[in-house]
Write an enzyme that holds these catalytic residues in place. Structure first.
Site, PDB file in Angstrom:
ATOM      1  N   CYS A 197       1.895   3.148   3.280  1.00 39.05           N
ATOM      2  CA  CYS A 197       2.247   2.361   4.471  1.00 39.05           C
ATOM      3  C   CYS A 197       3.742   2.020   4.507  1.00 39.05           C
ATOM      4  O   CYS A 197       4.292   1.482   3.543  1.00 39.05           O
ATOM      5  CB  CYS A 197       1.417   1.075   4.496  1.00 39.05           C
ATOM      6  SG  CYS A 197       1.768   0.052   5.945  1.00 39.05           S
ATOM      7  N   CYS A 238      -0.297   3.968  13.247  1.00 33.89           N
ATOM      8  CA  CYS A 238      -0.750   3.139  12.115  1.00 33.89           C
ATOM      9  C   CYS A 238       0.121   3.393  10.895  1.00 33.89           C
ATOM     10  O   CYS A 238       0.303   4.543  10.498  1.00 33.89           O
ATOM     11  CB  CYS A 238      -2.167   3.503  11.700  1.00 33.89           C
ATOM     12  SG  CYS A 238      -3.398   3.183  12.912  1.00 33.89           S
ATOM     13  N   CYS A 275       0.875  -1.174   0.000  1.00 32.91           N
ATOM     14  CA  CYS A 275       0.000   0.000   0.000  1.00 32.91           C
ATOM     15  C   CYS A 275       0.911   1.223   0.000  1.00 32.91           C
ATOM     16  O   CYS A 275       1.888   1.278   0.758  1.00 32.91           O
ATOM     17  CB  CYS A 275      -0.914  -0.007   1.228  1.00 32.91           C
ATOM     18  SG  CYS A 275      -1.995  -1.456   1.256  1.00 32.91           S
TER      19      CYS A 275
HETATM   20  N1  SAH Z   1      -2.930  -5.433   6.302  1.00 33.92           N
HETATM   21  C1  SAH Z   1      -4.032  -5.106   7.170  1.00 33.92           C
HETATM   22  C2  SAH Z   1      -3.556  -4.836   8.574  1.00 33.92           C
HETATM   23  C3  SAH Z   1      -2.813  -3.529   8.760  1.00 33.92           C
HETATM   24  S1  SAH Z   1      -3.814  -2.534   9.736  1.00 33.92           S
HETATM   25  C4  SAH Z   1      -4.821  -3.966   6.580  1.00 33.92           C
HETATM   26  O1  SAH Z   1      -4.374  -3.406   5.573  1.00 33.92           O
HETATM   27  O2  SAH Z   1      -5.905  -3.658   7.050  1.00 33.92           O
HETATM   28  C5  SAH Z   1      -3.038  -1.027   9.664  1.00 33.92           C
HETATM   29  C6  SAH Z   1      -3.992   0.091   9.233  1.00 33.92           C
HETATM   30  O3  SAH Z   1      -3.242   1.312   9.134  1.00 33.92           O
HETATM   31  C7  SAH Z   1      -4.575  -0.164   7.848  1.00 33.92           C
HETATM   32  O4  SAH Z   1      -5.864   0.372   7.748  1.00 33.92           O
HETATM   33  C8  SAH Z   1      -3.616   0.622   7.000  1.00 33.92           C
HETATM   34  O5  SAH Z   1      -4.130   0.890   5.731  1.00 33.92           O
HETATM   35  C9  SAH Z   1      -3.419   1.856   7.836  1.00 33.92           C
HETATM   36  N2  SAH Z   1      -2.228   2.598   7.473  1.00 33.92           N
HETATM   37  C10 SAH Z   1      -1.141   2.154   6.815  1.00 33.92           C
HETATM   38  N3  SAH Z   1      -0.245   3.136   6.666  1.00 33.92           N
HETATM   39  C11 SAH Z   1      -0.757   4.228   7.248  1.00 33.92           C
HETATM   40  C12 SAH Z   1      -0.271   5.548   7.468  1.00 33.92           C
HETATM   41  N4  SAH Z   1       0.939   5.899   7.059  1.00 33.92           N
HETATM   42  N5  SAH Z   1      -1.059   6.408   8.128  1.00 33.92           N
HETATM   43  C13 SAH Z   1      -2.266   6.028   8.576  1.00 33.92           C
HETATM   44  N6  SAH Z   1      -2.762   4.791   8.435  1.00 33.92           N
HETATM   45  C14 SAH Z   1      -2.025   3.896   7.776  1.00 33.92           C
END
Ligand code: SAH
Length: 375
Positions: A133, A359, A130
C-alpha cells in the site's frame, strides 16, 4: 499503532472562529445555549448545515437576524480547502484536500450507473505499513477530526450539486449514494472521530446516508470490530489478503498483533451479520505471492460459516512497489474456486488508475514540509 488523541491537533486557531461542521446535536445545543438562545434552534441549525448544505448564516431564514449575527461572530461553516482536483478518463474524481494545518488528504468519487461511491479518508497517512500500500510509505500521520471527515462528504455533495432545495426536496439516484471508509488511514485506529462523523452522516435530519450504504474497512483492529457493529451498525469490510499467518505478518503487519484466527472469530461474531448483510473480505491479488489455487481453497476453509463475500482487488501499482498484479487468468481461476464454494467473489475493477486514485495508491505530500524542515 493507534495515535493518541493528543496527537490530533484541531485545525482551528485558539482565538479564531470555530467550525460548526463536525458538531453533533448536543454540541450545537451547547453552542446556541451559550448564545442565550433556546435549544430547539440547534435542530434548525443542524438542518441548515447538514441537510441543506448552507455555508452562510444569512441564508438561515428561520433564524432571527440577531442570532444569525451572533453565530457569524463566533462560528464558520467550512469545508476542507481543495488544493487539486484530478479527473480520470473513467469518470473517477480525486480531490486533494488541504486541512487547517496544511496537511493533505485525498478523497475519491467513483460514479457507477444509478449510484456512486465516495471513498473517504480517516487519517493523514497511515501507521499500518502494509507492504503493498502506497499510503503506508507516507511518514507523517495524524488522525482526522470529525469536521475533516464529514467535510469530505459535504464537499463532494457541493460539487455533485446534491443538496436538496425547495424546488428539489428529494433526490433519487444520487451520485453520492454510498460511502466507503477506504481512503487513507485505518479508521479503527481513529474510532472515536470516525464514529462521531458517521453518526452525523447517518442522521436522518441531515446528510441522511443510511448505515446500509456505508462500509468501514479495517486491516483488522480486532478489539474495535464489535463496537463498529453495535455503535454504528455499518457494513464491515476486512482486508484479509493472506490465508497464512507467516505471509500476513509480512504483508499486513498488524497481523502480528491480531492474527488471522482472532480476526475471523471477531468477524463470525460481528453484530448483525447474516446472509443479507455479509462481511466483505478484501483480498489483493499479488502475483505469485498469495494467488494460488491452494490459497483460494484455504481461504474458503477459513471463512466457512461466515456470511461473507470475497472482493478480489487486482494489485494497483505505485512507483517502487515491490509486487506485480496477478494475471487476469489467475484472478479468474481464484475467483472461480471461491464462487464454487458458495461465496460471491467479484473482481474489483480498478478505478482512476490514471490519476493514482485506485485502492492503495493514495499518498499525499504531507511529509514534505517535515522533510524540508529537516534539511
Ligand atoms: N486501513 C483500512 C482502510 C484502507 S481500505 C484497511 O486496511 O482496510 C483500502 C483497501 O485497499 C484495503 O483493502 C487495502 O489493503 C487495499 N490496498 C492497499 N494497497 C493496495 C494496492 N496497491 N492495490 C490494491 N489494493 C490495495
Amino acid at each position: 499503532m493507534p495515535i493518541s488523541s493528543e496527537q490530533f491537533t484541531a485545525p482551528v486557531a485558539a482565538d479564531g472562529p470555530v467550525n460548526l461542521i463536525g458538531m453533533d446535536r448536543a454540541e450545537l445545543v451547547a453552542a446556541v445555549v451559550a448564545l442565550d438562545e433556546q435549544k430547539f434552534r440547534a435542530d434548525q441549525l443542524f438542518q441548515w448545515i447538514y441537510s441543506r448544505g448552507v455555508t452562510d448564516f444569512e441564508d438561515m431564514t428561520n433564524l432571527s437576524k440577531g442570532l444569525r449575527t451572533k453565530l457569524a461572530e463566533k462560528y464558520v461553516i467550512e469545508r476542507p480547502e481543495i488544493s487539486r482536483v484530478l479527473a480520470s478518463a473513467d469518470g473517477t474524481h480525486k480531490w486533494l484536500l488541504r486541512l487547517g494545518d496544511a496537511n493533505e488528504v485525498e478523497c475519491v468519487h467513483i460514479p457507477e450507473s444509478e449510484r456512486g461511491t465516495l471513498c473517504v479518508s480517516s487519517q493523514v497517512g497511515c501507521t499500518l505499513n502494509c507492504r503493498f500500500c502506497h499510503t503506508g510509505t507516507q511518514r507523517l500521520v495524524r488522525n482526522l477530526g470529525p469536521a475533516e471527515i464529514v467535510g469530505q462528504i459535504m464537499l463532494a455533495r457541493d460539487h455533485l450539486g446534491e443538496w436538496p432545495t425547495a424546488e428539489r426536496p428529494t433526490i433519487y439516484e444520487r451520485e453520492l449514494s454510498n460511502i466507503v471508509m477506504m481512503g487513507m488511514g485505518e479508521p479503527l485506529y481513529n474510532f472515536e472521530n470516525v464514529a462521531a462523523a458517521l453518526k452525523i452522516v447517518m442522521d436522518d435530519a441531515g446528510i441522511a446516508i443510511s448505515r446500509r450504504r456505508i462500509t468501514l474497512s479495517t486491516a483488522g483492529v480486532v478489539p474495535l470490530i464489535e463496537r463498529c457493529g453495535t455503535e454504528l451498525g455499518v457494513n464491515l469490510a476486512v482486508s484479509l489478503h493472506a490465508v497464512r499467518n507467516d505471509l500476513r505478518d509480512e504483508i499486513v503487519p498488524i497481523n502480528r498483533k491480531y492474527p488471522i484466527e482472532e480476526l475471523l472469530a471477531s468477524c463470525r461474531e460481528y453484530p448483525g451479520v447474516r446472509n443479507s448483510r455479509r462481511i466483505t473480505f478484501e483480498y489483493v491479488m499479488l502475483r505469485d505471492v498469495n494467488d494460488s489455487d491452494a490459497d483460494a481453497r484455504e481461504l474458503v476453509r477459513l471463512i466457512k460459516g461466515i456470511p461473507s463475500k470475497v472482493n478480489l482487488i487486482p494489485f494497483n501499482p505505485w512507483p517502487g512497489a515491490p509486487y506485480d498484479r496477478s494475471t487476469d487468468a489467475r484472478i479468474e481461476a481464484f475467483a472461480e474456486i471461491v464462487r464454487t464454494a458458495g461465496y460471491p467473489s467479484p473482481v474489483r475493477t480498478p478505478c482512476g488508475e490514471d490519476i493514482m486514485a485506485a485502492c492503495g495508491q493514495l499518498k499525499s505530500d504531507s511529509e514534505r514540509p517535515r522533510r524540508f524542515a529537516n534539511n
